[in-house]
Design a protein around this motif. Structure first.
Motif, PDB file in Angstrom:
ATOM      1  N   MET A   7       0.831  -1.208   0.000  1.00 42.65           N
ATOM      2  CA  MET A   7       0.000   0.000   0.000  1.00 42.65           C
ATOM      3  C   MET A   7       0.869   1.263   0.000  1.00 42.65           C
ATOM      4  O   MET A   7       0.588   2.228  -0.715  1.00 42.65           O
ATOM      5  CB  MET A   7      -0.938   0.014   1.205  1.00 42.65           C
ATOM      6  N   VAL A   8       1.922   1.271   0.806  1.00 40.18           N
ATOM      7  CA  VAL A   8       2.830   2.419   0.856  1.00 40.18           C
ATOM      8  C   VAL A   8       3.480   2.638  -0.506  1.00 40.18           C
ATOM      9  O   VAL A   8       3.581   3.768  -0.991  1.00 40.18           O
ATOM     10  CB  VAL A   8       3.898   2.221   1.964  1.00 40.18           C
ATOM     11  N   THR A   9       3.909   1.561  -1.147  1.00 39.90           N
ATOM     12  CA  THR A   9       4.537   1.650  -2.460  1.00 39.90           C
ATOM     13  C   THR A   9       3.560   2.201  -3.492  1.00 39.90           C
ATOM     14  O   THR A   9       3.901   3.086  -4.281  1.00 39.90           O
ATOM     15  CB  THR A   9       5.037   0.264  -2.915  1.00 39.90           C
ATOM     16  N   LEU A  10       2.334   1.688  -3.477  1.00 37.54           N
ATOM     17  CA  LEU A  10       1.329   2.164  -4.432  1.00 37.54           C
ATOM     18  C   LEU A  10       1.002   3.646  -4.203  1.00 37.54           C
ATOM     19  O   LEU A  10       0.883   4.411  -5.158  1.00 37.54           O
ATOM     20  CB  LEU A  10       0.056   1.323  -4.323  1.00 37.54           C
ATOM     21  N   LYS A  11       0.865   4.048  -2.948  1.00 38.12           N
ATOM     22  CA  LYS A  11       0.567   5.444  -2.646  1.00 38.12           C
ATOM     23  C   LYS A  11       1.681   6.364  -3.133  1.00 38.12           C
ATOM     24  O   LYS A  11       1.425   7.421  -3.700  1.00 38.12           O
ATOM     25  CB  LYS A  11       0.351   5.634  -1.142  1.00 38.12           C
ATOM     26  N   SER A  12       2.914   5.966  -2.926  1.00 39.64           N
ATOM     27  CA  SER A  12       4.032   6.810  -3.359  1.00 39.64           C
ATOM     28  C   SER A  12       4.086   6.903  -4.885  1.00 39.64           C
ATOM     29  O   SER A  12       4.375   7.959  -5.441  1.00 39.64           O
ATOM     30  CB  SER A  12       5.354   6.293  -2.808  1.00 39.64           C
ATOM     31  N   LYS A  13       3.776   5.805  -5.571  1.00 36.76           N
ATOM     32  CA  LYS A  13       3.761   5.838  -7.039  1.00 36.76           C
ATOM     33  C   LYS A  13       2.647   6.736  -7.553  1.00 36.76           C
ATOM     34  O   LYS A  13       2.824   7.479  -8.511  1.00 36.76           O
ATOM     35  CB  LYS A  13       3.610   4.425  -7.599  1.00 36.76           C
ATOM     36  N   ILE A  14       1.486   6.675  -6.921  1.00 37.77           N
ATOM     37  CA  ILE A  14       0.357   7.519  -7.334  1.00 37.77           C
ATOM     38  C   ILE A  14       0.705   8.987  -7.111  1.00 37.77           C
ATOM     39  O   ILE A  14       0.432   9.846  -7.957  1.00 37.77           O
ATOM     40  CB  ILE A  14      -0.923   7.121  -6.579  1.00 37.77           C
ATOM     41  N   ARG A  15       1.334   9.305  -5.975  1.00 40.92           N
ATOM     42  CA  ARG A  15       1.734  10.688  -5.708  1.00 40.92           C
ATOM     43  C   ARG A  15       2.725  11.179  -6.748  1.00 40.92           C
ATOM     44  O   ARG A  15       2.640  12.305  -7.228  1.00 40.92           O
ATOM     45  CB  ARG A  15       2.355  10.813  -4.313  1.00 40.92           C
ATOM     46  N   SER A  16       3.687  10.336  -7.113  1.00 36.26           N
ATOM     47  CA  SER A  16       4.688  10.750  -8.098  1.00 36.26           C
ATOM     48  C   SER A  16       4.040  10.964  -9.467  1.00 36.26           C
ATOM     49  O   SER A  16       4.439  11.849 -10.211  1.00 36.26           O
ATOM     50  CB  SER A  16       5.813   9.731  -8.190  1.00 36.26           C
ATOM     51  N   LEU A  17       3.034  10.187  -9.804  1.00 37.81           N
ATOM     52  CA  LEU A  17       2.331  10.390 -11.073  1.00 37.81           C
ATOM     53  C   LEU A  17       1.568  11.702 -11.071  1.00 37.81           C
ATOM     54  O   LEU A  17       1.505  12.393 -12.079  1.00 37.81           O
ATOM     55  CB  LEU A  17       1.376   9.225 -11.341  1.00 37.81           C
ATOM     56  N   LYS A  18       0.983  12.072  -9.941  1.00 37.60           N
ATOM     57  CA  LYS A  18       0.248  13.332  -9.852  1.00 37.60           C
ATOM     58  C   LYS A  18       1.189  14.513 -10.002  1.00 37.60           C
ATOM     59  O   LYS A  18       0.851  15.510 -10.619  1.00 37.60           O
ATOM     60  CB  LYS A  18      -0.505  13.427  -8.526  1.00 37.60           C
ATOM     61  N   ILE A  19       2.382  14.394  -9.448  1.00 41.40           N
ATOM     62  CA  ILE A  19       3.360  15.476  -9.543  1.00 41.40           C
ATOM     63  C   ILE A  19       3.848  15.627 -10.983  1.00 41.40           C
ATOM     64  O   ILE A  19       4.020  16.744 -11.477  1.00 41.40           O
ATOM     65  CB  ILE A  19       4.544  15.214  -8.591  1.00 41.40           C
ATOM     66  N   LEU A  20       4.054  14.533 -11.670  1.00 41.47           N
ATOM     67  CA  LEU A  20       4.577  14.570 -13.023  1.00 41.47           C
ATOM     68  C   LEU A  20       3.525  14.918 -14.065  1.00 41.47           C
ATOM     69  O   LEU A  20       3.860  15.157 -15.218  1.00 41.47           O
ATOM     70  CB  LEU A  20       5.215  13.224 -13.379  1.00 41.47           C
ATOM     71  N   LYS A  21       2.274  14.957 -13.681  1.00 39.85           N
ATOM     72  CA  LYS A  21       1.198  15.239 -14.627  1.00 39.85           C
ATOM     73  C   LYS A  21       1.354  16.650 -15.178  1.00 39.85           C
ATOM     74  O   LYS A  21       1.512  17.613 -14.441  1.00 39.85           O
ATOM     75  CB  LYS A  21      -0.158  15.103 -13.932  1.00 39.85           C
ATOM     76  N   LYS A  22       1.335  16.762 -16.495  1.00 38.03           N
ATOM     77  CA  LYS A  22       1.497  18.063 -17.144  1.00 38.03           C
ATOM     78  C   LYS A  22       0.156  18.793 -17.167  1.00 38.03           C
ATOM     79  O   LYS A  22      -0.909  18.177 -17.198  1.00 38.03           O
ATOM     80  CB  LYS A  22       2.006  17.881 -18.567  1.00 38.03           C
ATOM     81  N   PRO A  23       0.198  20.123 -17.175  1.00 39.38           N
ATOM     82  CA  PRO A  23      -1.057  20.869 -17.232  1.00 39.38           C
ATOM     83  C   PRO A  23      -1.789  20.635 -18.560  1.00 39.38           C
ATOM     84  O   PRO A  23      -1.173  20.273 -19.567  1.00 39.38           O
ATOM     85  CB  PRO A  23      -0.625  22.331 -17.108  1.00 39.38           C
ATOM     86  N   ASP A  24      -3.077  20.848 -18.540  1.00 39.59           N
ATOM     87  CA  ASP A  24      -3.905  20.580 -19.717  1.00 39.59           C
ATOM     88  C   ASP A  24      -3.913  21.741 -20.720  1.00 39.59           C
ATOM     89  O   ASP A  24      -4.694  21.736 -21.662  1.00 39.59           O
ATOM     90  CB  ASP A  24      -5.348  20.300 -19.276  1.00 39.59           C
ATOM     91  N   TYR A  25      -3.091  22.735 -20.500  1.00 38.41           N
ATOM     92  CA  TYR A  25      -3.077  23.895 -21.381  1.00 38.41           C
ATOM     93  C   TYR A  25      -1.643  24.214 -21.787  1.00 38.41           C
ATOM     94  O   TYR A  25      -0.682  23.833 -21.139  1.00 38.41           O
ATOM     95  CB  TYR A  25      -3.697  25.106 -20.690  1.00 38.41           C
ATOM     96  N   ASP A  26      -1.500  24.933 -22.887  1.00 36.78           N
ATOM     97  CA  ASP A  26      -0.180  25.362 -23.346  1.00 36.78           C
ATOM     98  C   ASP A  26       0.104  26.749 -22.797  1.00 36.78           C
ATOM     99  O   ASP A  26      -0.787  27.611 -22.753  1.00 36.78           O
ATOM    100  CB  ASP A  26      -0.137  25.420 -24.871  1.00 36.78           C
ATOM    101  N   LYS A  27       1.313  26.978 -22.380  1.00 36.87           N
ATOM    102  CA  LYS A  27       1.693  28.280 -21.849  1.00 36.87           C
ATOM    103  C   LYS A  27       1.810  29.265 -23.004  1.00 36.87           C
ATOM    104  O   LYS A  27       2.435  28.977 -24.025  1.00 36.87           O
ATOM    105  CB  LYS A  27       3.021  28.185 -21.110  1.00 36.87           C
ATOM    106  N   VAL A  28       1.198  30.427 -22.846  1.00 37.10           N
ATOM    107  CA  VAL A  28       1.229  31.441 -23.880  1.00 37.10           C
ATOM    108  C   VAL A  28       2.467  32.309 -23.673  1.00 37.10           C
ATOM    109  O   VAL A  28       2.690  32.834 -22.585  1.00 37.10           O
ATOM    110  CB  VAL A  28      -0.045  32.328 -23.823  1.00 37.10           C
ATOM    111  N   GLU A  29       3.260  32.418 -24.692  1.00 37.93           N
ATOM    112  CA  GLU A  29       4.444  33.266 -24.623  1.00 37.93           C
ATOM    113  C   GLU A  29       4.018  34.720 -24.802  1.00 37.93           C
ATOM    114  O   GLU A  29       3.140  35.036 -25.600  1.00 37.93           O
ATOM    115  CB  GLU A  29       5.436  32.886 -25.721  1.00 37.93           C
ATOM    116  N   LYS A  30       4.644  35.602 -24.040  1.00 32.00           N
ATOM    117  CA  LYS A  30       4.306  37.027 -24.126  1.00 32.00           C
ATOM    118  C   LYS A  30       4.958  37.626 -25.359  1.00 32.00           C
ATOM    119  O   LYS A  30       6.154  37.474 -25.580  1.00 32.00           O
ATOM    120  CB  LYS A  30       4.790  37.754 -22.880  1.00 32.00           C
TER     121      LYS A  30
END
Length: 64
Positions: A7-30
């Motif tokens: 359970m600890v291993t699975l929780k840590s993997k899920i947390r790392s996936l949430k951190i690595l998740k990219k935003p759903d939008y593209d950053k607009v350059e000024k």
């Protein structure tokens, strides 16, 4: 004990996936015009604040 470790291993993997998740939008350059607009807004705000202080009846003391 093995289930708890799993359970600890699975929780840590899920947390790392949430951190690595990219935003759903593209950053607009000024663009240069956007930068100029931001600078002019800041300048207008500074001028407005300066005029407000200058027009106030209080003594003209600046805290630098």
């Amino acid at each position: 004990m093995g289930l708890g470790r799993l359970m600890v291993t699975l929780k840590s993997k899920i947390r790392s996936l949430k951190i690595l998740k990219k935003p759903d939008y593209d950053k607009v350059e000024k663009s240069e015009s956007m930068r100029m607009e931001i600078r002019s807004r800041k300048a207008r705000k500074l001028i407005e604040e300066t005029l407000k202080v200058a027009d106030s009846p209080k003594p003209k003391a600046f805290a630098f």
